[in-house]
Write a protein that holds these residues in place. Structure first.
Motif, PDB file in Angstrom:
ATOM      1  N   PRO A 197       0.813  -1.225   0.000  1.00  0.00           N
ATOM      2  CA  PRO A 197       0.000   0.000   0.000  1.00  0.00           C
ATOM      3  C   PRO A 197       0.845   1.274   0.000  1.00  0.00           C
ATOM      4  O   PRO A 197       2.063   1.211  -0.021  1.00  0.00           O
ATOM      5  N   ARG A 198       0.159   2.408   0.063  1.00  0.00           N
ATOM      6  CA  ARG A 198       0.831   3.683  -0.186  1.00  0.00           C
ATOM      7  C   ARG A 198       1.666   4.178   0.983  1.00  0.00           C
ATOM      8  O   ARG A 198       2.528   5.040   0.808  1.00  0.00           O
ATOM      9  N   HIS A 199       1.430   3.688   2.189  1.00  0.00           N
ATOM     10  CA  HIS A 199       2.161   4.176   3.355  1.00  0.00           C
ATOM     11  C   HIS A 199       3.605   3.663   3.309  1.00  0.00           C
ATOM     12  O   HIS A 199       3.854   2.464   3.294  1.00  0.00           O
ATOM     13  N   ILE A 200       4.560   4.594   3.308  1.00  0.00           N
ATOM     14  CA  ILE A 200       5.975   4.240   3.229  1.00  0.00           C
ATOM     15  C   ILE A 200       6.788   5.289   3.985  1.00  0.00           C
ATOM     16  O   ILE A 200       6.387   6.456   4.077  1.00  0.00           O
ATOM     17  N   ASN A 201       7.904   4.852   4.532  1.00  0.00           N
ATOM     18  CA  ASN A 201       8.814   5.765   5.223  1.00  0.00           C
ATOM     19  C   ASN A 201      10.157   5.705   4.508  1.00  0.00           C
ATOM     20  O   ASN A 201      10.841   4.681   4.534  1.00  0.00           O
ATOM     21  N   LEU A 202      10.532   6.791   3.866  1.00  0.00           N
ATOM     22  CA  LEU A 202      11.768   6.879   3.096  1.00  0.00           C
ATOM     23  C   LEU A 202      12.629   7.992   3.694  1.00  0.00           C
ATOM     24  O   LEU A 202      12.197   9.141   3.759  1.00  0.00           O
ATOM     25  N   THR A 203      13.845   7.648   4.139  1.00  0.00           N
ATOM     26  CA  THR A 203      14.700   8.613   4.842  1.00  0.00           C
ATOM     27  C   THR A 203      16.107   8.590   4.273  1.00  0.00           C
ATOM     28  O   THR A 203      16.667   7.517   4.030  1.00  0.00           O
ATOM     29  N   LEU A 204      16.685   9.770   4.077  1.00  0.00           N
ATOM     30  CA  LEU A 204      18.085   9.901   3.662  1.00  0.00           C
ATOM     31  C   LEU A 204      18.951  10.156   4.895  1.00  0.00           C
ATOM     32  O   LEU A 204      18.634  11.012   5.731  1.00  0.00           O
ATOM     33  N   PHE A 205      20.070   9.425   4.995  1.00  0.00           N
ATOM     34  CA  PHE A 205      20.987   9.571   6.113  1.00  0.00           C
ATOM     35  C   PHE A 205      22.344  10.051   5.611  1.00  0.00           C
ATOM     36  O   PHE A 205      22.796   9.651   4.538  1.00  0.00           O
ATOM     37  N   SER A 245      15.434  13.884  -2.862  1.00  0.00           N
ATOM     38  CA  SER A 245      16.718  14.260  -3.459  1.00  0.00           C
ATOM     39  C   SER A 245      17.463  15.245  -2.580  1.00  0.00           C
ATOM     40  O   SER A 245      16.873  15.961  -1.756  1.00  0.00           O
ATOM     41  N   LEU A 246      18.781  15.279  -2.790  1.00  0.00           N
ATOM     42  CA  LEU A 246      19.660  16.142  -2.001  1.00  0.00           C
ATOM     43  C   LEU A 246      20.791  16.631  -2.886  1.00  0.00           C
ATOM     44  O   LEU A 246      21.405  15.843  -3.615  1.00  0.00           O
ATOM     45  N   GLU A 247      21.070  17.941  -2.839  1.00  0.00           N
ATOM     46  CA  GLU A 247      22.186  18.519  -3.581  1.00  0.00           C
ATOM     47  C   GLU A 247      23.464  18.400  -2.748  1.00  0.00           C
ATOM     48  O   GLU A 247      23.493  18.791  -1.584  1.00  0.00           O
ATOM     49  N   ILE A 248      24.535  17.852  -3.349  1.00  0.00           N
ATOM     50  CA  ILE A 248      25.812  17.723  -2.649  1.00  0.00           C
ATOM     51  C   ILE A 248      26.926  18.266  -3.537  1.00  0.00           C
ATOM     52  O   ILE A 248      26.795  18.325  -4.765  1.00  0.00           O
ATOM     53  N   SER A 249      28.030  18.685  -2.919  1.00  0.00           N
ATOM     54  CA  SER A 249      29.155  19.224  -3.666  1.00  0.00           C
ATOM     55  C   SER A 249      30.005  18.101  -4.226  1.00  0.00           C
ATOM     56  O   SER A 249      29.931  16.948  -3.773  1.00  0.00           O
ATOM     57  N   HIS A 281      14.856  20.515   5.470  1.00  0.00           N
ATOM     58  CA  HIS A 281      15.006  21.702   4.624  1.00  0.00           C
ATOM     59  C   HIS A 281      16.055  21.508   3.533  1.00  0.00           C
ATOM     60  O   HIS A 281      16.114  22.287   2.574  1.00  0.00           O
ATOM     61  N   GLU A 282      16.883  20.479   3.649  1.00  0.00           N
ATOM     62  CA  GLU A 282      17.875  20.192   2.614  1.00  0.00           C
ATOM     63  C   GLU A 282      17.318  19.287   1.522  1.00  0.00           C
ATOM     64  O   GLU A 282      17.901  19.164   0.448  1.00  0.00           O
ATOM     65  N   ILE A 283      16.211  18.634   1.794  1.00  0.00           N
ATOM     66  CA  ILE A 283      15.670  17.615   0.891  1.00  0.00           C
ATOM     67  C   ILE A 283      14.553  18.192   0.033  1.00  0.00           C
ATOM     68  O   ILE A 283      13.709  18.955   0.515  1.00  0.00           O
ATOM     69  N   THR A 284      14.543  17.822  -1.216  1.00  0.00           N
ATOM     70  CA  THR A 284      13.447  18.168  -2.116  1.00  0.00           C
ATOM     71  C   THR A 284      12.695  16.891  -2.483  1.00  0.00           C
ATOM     72  O   THR A 284      13.243  15.792  -2.425  1.00  0.00           O
ATOM     73  N   GLY A 285      11.442  17.055  -2.887  1.00  0.00           N
ATOM     74  CA  GLY A 285      10.628  15.903  -3.244  1.00  0.00           C
ATOM     75  C   GLY A 285       9.897  15.352  -2.034  1.00  0.00           C
ATOM     76  O   GLY A 285       9.526  16.081  -1.119  1.00  0.00           O
ATOM     77  N   GLY A 286       9.697  14.054  -2.016  1.00  0.00           N
ATOM     78  CA  GLY A 286       8.990  13.416  -0.916  1.00  0.00           C
ATOM     79  C   GLY A 286       7.490  13.339  -1.112  1.00  0.00           C
ATOM     80  O   GLY A 286       6.762  12.992  -0.185  1.00  0.00           O
ATOM     81  N   GLY A 344      25.043   8.258   8.956  1.00  0.00           N
ATOM     82  CA  GLY A 344      24.222   7.640   9.979  1.00  0.00           C
ATOM     83  C   GLY A 344      23.200   8.538  10.632  1.00  0.00           C
ATOM     84  O   GLY A 344      22.404   8.081  11.456  1.00  0.00           O
ATOM     85  N   GLN A 345      23.165   9.831  10.285  1.00  0.00           N
ATOM     86  CA  GLN A 345      22.230  10.784  10.865  1.00  0.00           C
ATOM     87  C   GLN A 345      21.238  11.259   9.801  1.00  0.00           C
ATOM     88  O   GLN A 345      21.634  11.522   8.667  1.00  0.00           O
ATOM     89  N   PRO A 346      19.946  11.381  10.159  1.00  0.00           N
ATOM     90  CA  PRO A 346      18.960  11.833   9.169  1.00  0.00           C
ATOM     91  C   PRO A 346      19.294  13.215   8.622  1.00  0.00           C
ATOM     92  O   PRO A 346      19.669  14.125   9.369  1.00  0.00           O
ATOM     93  N   VAL A 347      19.169  13.366   7.316  1.00  0.00           N
ATOM     94  CA  VAL A 347      19.388  14.665   6.677  1.00  0.00           C
ATOM     95  C   VAL A 347      18.202  15.573   6.997  1.00  0.00           C
ATOM     96  O   VAL A 347      17.048  15.139   6.999  1.00  0.00           O
ATOM     97  N   SER A 348      18.469  16.843   7.292  1.00  0.00           N
ATOM     98  CA  SER A 348      17.413  17.795   7.651  1.00  0.00           C
ATOM     99  C   SER A 348      16.411  17.942   6.516  1.00  0.00           C
ATOM    100  O   SER A 348      16.776  17.912   5.336  1.00  0.00           O
TER     101      SER A 348
END
Length: 335
Positions: free
Chosen positions: A221-229, A258-262, A238-243, A232-236
């Motif tokens: 079903p549609r309920h899902i938890n998707l997290t970027l680390f 998504s996340l922009e990185i250098s 405000h840094e993430i787009t989409g979702g 080992g620490q969750p990315v804030s």
């Protein structure tokens, strides 16, 4: 504003349903002097639609014992009431912009049944894609919100009639159909499809940065938890787009973060996914690094192998040339 735009805007008004609840939703759209349509959904599954021309309810999907779920006379009464409501309100409201080609009215009614057996029902009316009013009935009590300037005597009388219809007609009919549908569509509701997850990185040549993306697709079903680390620490957030949860054509869902990185970023990034179809949380580390490494190893092997082949061919040709010379000199001596 076209019909599709109004439809999308109105869907945004729907409340989110918790994982332990089920909802039966009826959505009707009326385009003045043009068309009337209505559909019925169990959670996120379209179970049928109302044909306004034949005044017949048409079931969709894997159906069993639909006659026990839908009472034809009830559907006919509901359709007539909704259409009458649209025609009445159509004379009270005027287009926001006289140049608009369509005047779209919509109404959505959804009843919810939770695990604790508490039922509630909400009905919302929209005009040109914006909410006009909202009426909610729960535990014997009404709440009402008006999102327009129209408060004439006709509206007050109509509100009292709406309360009576909601409590004595729509609410019991909706809860009954919801419970019946939960039985007949149990297989569809309880199906579980594991997400396909990819963690990718795409370089941006203009900025010199890269976009790190985690995509989970084709899950139900549609309920899902998707997290970027990050290390080992969750990315804030405000840094993430989409979702945003998006539907696929086959009835499954997808979500991307998504996340922009250098280019000089040396952190370790991981995508973590939890879903009802999974026994454990899945962690996906940066596969693009291993892919690049694998490509480099393959190229190195190809280079070594290719160099060896060239050297082998060169030595073999040189030996053949030397052997040919020996034969030539031997022939000369014989003569």
């Amino acid at each position: 504003m076209n019909t599709a735009c109004a439809f999308v805007l109105f869907l945004l008004l729907l409340v989110s349903v918790s994982a332990g609840s089920h909802t039966l939703t009826g959505l009707a759209t009326y385009i003045r002097e043009n068309a009337f349509s209505a559909s019925l959904m169990l959670d996120d599954i379209t179970v049928g639609y109302y044909d306004s021309e034949t005044k017949i309810y048409v079931a969709r999907g894997n159906t069993t014992n639909e006659d026990d779920v839908i009472d034809p006379s009830t559907i006919k009464d509901v359709g007539a009431n909704v259409l009458n409501h649209f025609q009445k309100i159509s004379h009270l409201l005027r287009p926001v912009n006289e140049t608009e080609s369509y005047v779209v009215h919509q109404v959505v009614t959804f009843c919810e049944q939770s695990d604790n057996n508490l039922g509630q029902i909400t009905t919302k009316t929209a005009y040109q894609g914006s909410t006009f009013d909202e009426l909610h009935f729960f535990n014997g009590k009404f709440t009402y919100q008006l999102f327009s300037n129209y408060t004439g005597p006709e509206k007050i009388r109509d509100l009292e009639r709406s309360k009576s219809r909601l409590e004595n007609f729509y609410y019991p009919a909706c809860i009954k159909m919801l419970k019946n549908y939960l039985k007949t569509r149990e297989t569809q509701l309880n199906r579980k499809v594991k997400p396909l997850v990819r963690l990718t990185q795409k370089a941006n040549s203009d900025s010199g940065r890269s976009r790190l993306s985690c995509l989970a697709s084709r899950f139900y079903p549609r309920h899902i938890n998707l997290t970027l680390f990050r290390d080992g620490q969750p990315v804030s957030d405000h840094e993430i787009t989409g979702g945003v949860l998006l539907p696929n054509a086959d009835g499954t869902y997808q979500m991307r973060k998504s996340l922009e990185i250098s280019a000089a970023d040396k952190h370790k990034y991981t995508c973590s996914v939890t879903h009802l179809s999974l026994d454990n949380t899945l962690d996906f580390s940066e596969p693009f690094k291993s892919v690049i490494l694998s490509v480099l190893i393959v190229l190195a092997l190809v280079l070594v192998f290719g160099t060896g082949v060239v050297i082998y061919i060169y030595i073999r040709r040189k030996r053949r040339a030397g052997h040919s010379l020996n034969i030539f000199f031997s022939t000369q001596r014989t003569r």
